[in-house]
Design a protein around this motif. Structure first.
Motif, PDB file in Angstrom:
ATOM      1  N   THR A 163       0.802  -1.237   0.000  1.00 36.77           N
ATOM      2  CA  THR A 163       0.000   0.000   0.000  1.00 36.77           C
ATOM      3  C   THR A 163       0.829   1.278   0.000  1.00 36.77           C
ATOM      4  OG1 THR A 163      -0.139   0.070   2.430  1.00 36.77           O
ATOM      5  CG2 THR A 163      -1.867  -1.164   1.267  1.00 36.77           C
ATOM      6  N   GLY A 164       2.115   1.191  -0.353  1.00 39.43           N
ATOM      7  CA  GLY A 164       2.927   2.406  -0.293  1.00 39.43           C
ATOM      8  C   GLY A 164       2.975   2.967   1.108  1.00 39.43           C
ATOM      9  N   PHE A 165       3.165   2.071   2.095  1.00 40.01           N
ATOM     10  CA  PHE A 165       3.217   2.441   3.513  1.00 40.01           C
ATOM     11  C   PHE A 165       1.910   3.085   3.977  1.00 40.01           C
ATOM     12  CE2 PHE A 165       7.553   2.720   1.776  1.00 40.01           C
ATOM     13  CZ  PHE A 165       8.156   1.697   2.502  1.00 40.01           C
ATOM     14  N   GLY A 166       0.811   2.545   3.482  1.00 47.48           N
ATOM     15  CA  GLY A 166      -0.494   3.012   3.925  1.00 47.48           C
ATOM     16  C   GLY A 166      -1.067   4.167   3.136  1.00 47.48           C
ATOM     17  N   ASN A 167      -0.378   4.597   2.105  1.00 48.59           N
ATOM     18  CA  ASN A 167      -0.859   5.745   1.327  1.00 48.59           C
ATOM     19  C   ASN A 167      -1.912   5.384   0.287  1.00 48.59           C
ATOM     20  OD1 ASN A 167       0.727   7.848   2.507  1.00 48.59           O
ATOM     21  ND2 ASN A 167       2.524   6.984   1.476  1.00 48.59           N
ATOM     22  N   ASN A 168      -2.015   4.092  -0.044  1.00 50.20           N
ATOM     23  CA  ASN A 168      -3.001   3.687  -1.045  1.00 50.20           C
ATOM     24  C   ASN A 168      -3.587   2.336  -0.654  1.00 50.20           C
ATOM     25  OD1 ASN A 168      -4.576   3.323  -3.309  1.00 50.20           O
ATOM     26  ND2 ASN A 168      -2.861   2.783  -4.639  1.00 50.20           N
ATOM     27  N   MET A 169      -4.646   2.370   0.150  1.00 48.93           N
ATOM     28  CA  MET A 169      -5.256   1.139   0.636  1.00 48.93           C
ATOM     29  C   MET A 169      -6.473   0.713  -0.174  1.00 48.93           C
ATOM     30  SD  MET A 169      -4.715   1.279   4.788  1.00 48.93           S
ATOM     31  CE  MET A 169      -4.811   3.033   5.147  1.00 48.93           C
ATOM     32  N   GLY A 170      -6.696   1.363  -1.310  1.00 50.60           N
ATOM     33  CA  GLY A 170      -7.771   0.957  -2.198  1.00 50.60           C
ATOM     34  C   GLY A 170      -8.972   1.869  -2.138  1.00 50.60           C
ATOM     35  N   PHE A 189      -7.466  -3.233  10.986  1.00 46.20           N
ATOM     36  CA  PHE A 189      -6.438  -3.371   9.960  1.00 46.20           C
ATOM     37  C   PHE A 189      -6.106  -2.054   9.277  1.00 46.20           C
ATOM     38  CE2 PHE A 189      -7.551  -7.663  10.790  1.00 46.20           C
ATOM     39  CZ  PHE A 189      -6.396  -8.381  10.537  1.00 46.20           C
ATOM     40  N   TYR A 190      -6.864  -1.011   9.577  1.00 57.12           N
ATOM     41  CA  TYR A 190      -6.551   0.330   9.072  1.00 57.12           C
ATOM     42  C   TYR A 190      -5.728   1.119  10.078  1.00 57.12           C
ATOM     43  CZ  TYR A 190      -9.545  -0.948   5.279  1.00 57.12           C
ATOM     44  OH  TYR A 190     -10.070  -1.612   4.193  1.00 57.12           O
ATOM     45  N   ASN A 191      -5.382   0.478  11.179  1.00 54.34           N
ATOM     46  CA  ASN A 191      -4.414   1.001  12.132  1.00 54.34           C
ATOM     47  C   ASN A 191      -3.080   0.331  11.853  1.00 54.34           C
ATOM     48  OD1 ASN A 191      -2.975   0.275  14.922  1.00 54.34           O
ATOM     49  ND2 ASN A 191      -3.947   2.266  15.133  1.00 54.34           N
ATOM     50  N   MET A 192      -2.033   1.114  11.665  1.00 48.25           N
ATOM     51  CA  MET A 192      -0.748   0.561  11.254  1.00 48.25           C
ATOM     52  C   MET A 192      -0.216  -0.470  12.239  1.00 48.25           C
ATOM     53  SD  MET A 192       2.812   0.564  11.548  1.00 48.25           S
ATOM     54  CE  MET A 192       3.243   2.041  12.470  1.00 48.25           C
ATOM     55  N   ALA A 193      -0.315  -0.191  13.541  1.00 49.90           N
ATOM     56  CA  ALA A 193       0.224  -1.101  14.543  1.00 49.90           C
ATOM     57  C   ALA A 193      -0.488  -2.447  14.500  1.00 49.90           C
ATOM     58  CB  ALA A 193       0.111  -0.482  15.937  1.00 49.90           C
ATOM     59  N   GLN A 201      -3.256  -5.340   3.278  1.00 51.69           N
ATOM     60  CA  GLN A 201      -4.172  -5.979   2.327  1.00 51.69           C
ATOM     61  C   GLN A 201      -4.511  -7.432   2.677  1.00 51.69           C
ATOM     62  OE1 GLN A 201      -5.039  -3.683  -0.973  1.00 51.69           O
ATOM     63  NE2 GLN A 201      -5.083  -2.957   1.127  1.00 51.69           N
ATOM     64  N   PHE A 202      -5.045  -7.618   3.861  1.00 52.64           N
ATOM     65  CA  PHE A 202      -5.528  -8.930   4.270  1.00 52.64           C
ATOM     66  C   PHE A 202      -6.874  -9.236   3.620  1.00 52.64           C
ATOM     67  CE2 PHE A 202      -2.363  -8.962   7.521  1.00 52.64           C
ATOM     68  CZ  PHE A 202      -2.342 -10.245   8.082  1.00 52.64           C
ATOM     69  N   LEU A 203      -7.051 -10.469   3.168  1.00 56.50           N
ATOM     70  CA  LEU A 203      -8.391 -10.930   2.852  1.00 56.50           C
ATOM     71  C   LEU A 203      -9.147 -11.146   4.158  1.00 56.50           C
ATOM     72  CD1 LEU A 203      -7.771 -13.435  -0.067  1.00 56.50           C
ATOM     73  CD2 LEU A 203      -9.176 -11.372  -0.169  1.00 56.50           C
ATOM     74  N   PRO A 204     -10.473 -10.955   4.159  1.00 59.10           N
ATOM     75  CA  PRO A 204     -11.219 -10.993   5.421  1.00 59.10           C
ATOM     76  C   PRO A 204     -11.063 -12.278   6.225  1.00 59.10           C
ATOM     77  CG  PRO A 204     -12.541  -9.944   3.744  1.00 59.10           C
ATOM     78  CD  PRO A 204     -11.324 -10.482   3.042  1.00 59.10           C
ATOM     79  N   GLY A 205     -11.035 -13.438   5.570  1.00 56.27           N
ATOM     80  CA  GLY A 205     -10.867 -14.676   6.326  1.00 56.27           C
ATOM     81  C   GLY A 205      -9.553 -14.722   7.059  1.00 56.27           C
ATOM     82  N   ASN A 206      -8.505 -14.233   6.428  1.00 53.35           N
ATOM     83  CA  ASN A 206      -7.194 -14.165   7.069  1.00 53.35           C
ATOM     84  C   ASN A 206      -7.173 -13.116   8.164  1.00 53.35           C
ATOM     85  OD1 ASN A 206      -6.103 -16.182   5.407  1.00 53.35           O
ATOM     86  ND2 ASN A 206      -5.635 -14.696   3.818  1.00 53.35           N
ATOM     87  N   ALA A 207      -7.920 -12.034   7.952  1.00 53.66           N
ATOM     88  CA  ALA A 207      -8.000 -10.983   8.978  1.00 53.66           C
ATOM     89  C   ALA A 207      -8.609 -11.537  10.260  1.00 53.66           C
ATOM     90  CB  ALA A 207      -8.829  -9.807   8.458  1.00 53.66           C
ATOM     91  N   LEU A 208      -9.665 -12.320  10.128  1.00 54.33           N
ATOM     92  CA  LEU A 208     -10.284 -12.914  11.312  1.00 54.33           C
ATOM     93  C   LEU A 208      -9.352 -13.905  11.992  1.00 54.33           C
ATOM     94  CD1 LEU A 208     -14.052 -13.719  10.610  1.00 54.33           C
ATOM     95  CD2 LEU A 208     -13.103 -12.087  12.236  1.00 54.33           C
ATOM     96  N   GLY A 229     -11.309  -0.762   0.350  1.00 55.06           N
ATOM     97  CA  GLY A 229     -10.109  -1.582   0.279  1.00 55.06           C
ATOM     98  C   GLY A 229      -9.762  -1.814  -1.184  1.00 55.06           C
ATOM     99  N   ALA A 230      -9.048  -2.893  -1.447  1.00 57.88           N
ATOM    100  CA  ALA A 230      -8.630  -3.189  -2.816  1.00 57.88           C
ATOM    101  C   ALA A 230      -9.735  -3.919  -3.577  1.00 57.88           C
ATOM    102  CB  ALA A 230      -7.340  -4.003  -2.798  1.00 57.88           C
ATOM    103  N   ALA A 231      -9.464  -4.239  -4.824  1.00 59.17           N
ATOM    104  CA  ALA A 231     -10.497  -4.707  -5.745  1.00 59.17           C
ATOM    105  C   ALA A 231     -11.148  -6.022  -5.341  1.00 59.17           C
ATOM    106  CB  ALA A 231      -9.922  -4.832  -7.153  1.00 59.17           C
ATOM    107  N   HIS A 232     -10.404  -6.889  -4.658  1.00 63.58           N
ATOM    108  CA  HIS A 232     -10.948  -8.197  -4.293  1.00 63.58           C
ATOM    109  C   HIS A 232     -11.267  -8.290  -2.801  1.00 63.58           C
ATOM    110  CE1 HIS A 232      -9.040  -9.023  -8.171  1.00 63.58           C
ATOM    111  NE2 HIS A 232      -9.853 -10.059  -8.275  1.00 63.58           N
TER     112      HIS A 232
END
Length: 263
Positions: A126-133, A207-211, A186-193, A176-179
């Motif tokens: 994401t360019g260090f959070g600059n482009n998250m989709g 996941f929108y918090n860097m830490a 850029q976690f997919l939701p299943g992986n995020a959970l 977020g991103a296209a998918h």
């Protein structure tokens, strides 16, 4: 991170309830009604079902999915196009490391994943959070779950996204991103959970918090077999773990080469 498959058993689709997929927008509304039954059977609550009801057919997501060409660049071309140069990219990452070395050291102590790897992924995704989709996460992930091309792959992630809405981990309007990939890495939701971690100690996973995103990324890699304190150059076991993040060899090579320079 489409390569990373983390199907959560509790959210797996019940075959008897499986909604009928489609190849265009024509069956979208009917599918949503069917999928609501599937989601309800999987334990999705009212907030998640409301998010499903309000989701739109994401035409830009379908266009992106059907026009993928894969990564076919030679390594040097990939680095030039994606990073500019290894040295300039590493310099950007190192500046971010200097701003918060204690935090990244704490992640390495806990998960065994060095800061260079995490920052290389952050920068490349994401360019260090600059482009998250700029696509709505819920609509995008539901659209590719509906589309017949890869509905089996994306359905568990669609259910996970609705579960995240239920839990307050994902806002209905979040982009977020296209998918449906979300957040800083850029976690997919299943992986995020499955792999999400509270990196800033506020009692929630965002996941929108860097830490939180960095801690979750480190946890993902560790759970996939990352060996603390071991090298990660091409040919090592840790390099092979990077395949769990992204299947493109040039992507893995760029992560490893960049990480070596981030100090």
């Amino acid at each position: 991170m489409l390569r990373a498959l983390a199907v959560i058993a509790s959210l797996a689709a019940t075959p008897a309830l499986a909604a009928t997929c489609g190849n265009d927008a024509g069956g979208w509304e009917s599918w949503k009604q069917q999928f609501a039954q599937e989601a309800s059977a999987a334990g999705i609550g009212q907030r998640g079902l409301q998010a499903l009801s309000g989701a739109r057919y994401a035409t830009r997501t379908i266009a992106a999915d059907r026009n993928q060409r894969g990564v076919r660049y030679a390594l040097n071309d990939f680095i030039r196009i994606r990073l500019g140069s290894l040295d300039s990219f590493a310099s950007q990452a190192t500046r971010r490391l200097d701003q918060n070395r204690a935090f990244f050291q704490s992640l390495e102590q806990r998960y065994g994943v060095p800061a260079g790897i995490l920052l290389a992924i952050h920068g490349m995704e994401t360019g260090f959070g600059n482009n998250m989709g700029n696509e709505n996460v819920v609509s995008s992930i539901l659209t590719v779950a509906y589309d017949c091309r890869r509905s089996d792959f994306f359905t568990p992630h669609a259910l996970a996204a609705l579960q995240m809405v239920d839990r307050g981990m994902l806002a209905v309007g979040q982009n977020g991103a296209a998918h449906g990939e979300l957040g800083h890495t850029q976690f997919l939701p299943g992986n995020a959970l499955r792999y999400g971690q509270d990196g800033n100690g506020d009692g929630r996973v965002d996941f929108y918090n860097m830490a939180d995103a960095m801690a979750s990324t480190a946890n993902f890699l560790r759970q996939k077999g990352w060996q603390p304190g071991q090298p990660f150059s091409e040919g090592t076991p840790n390099f092979r773990v990077l395949n769990e993040w992204n299947a493109a060899t040039v992507y893995q090579q760029a992560i490893a080469l960049s990480a070596e320079r981030i100090r």
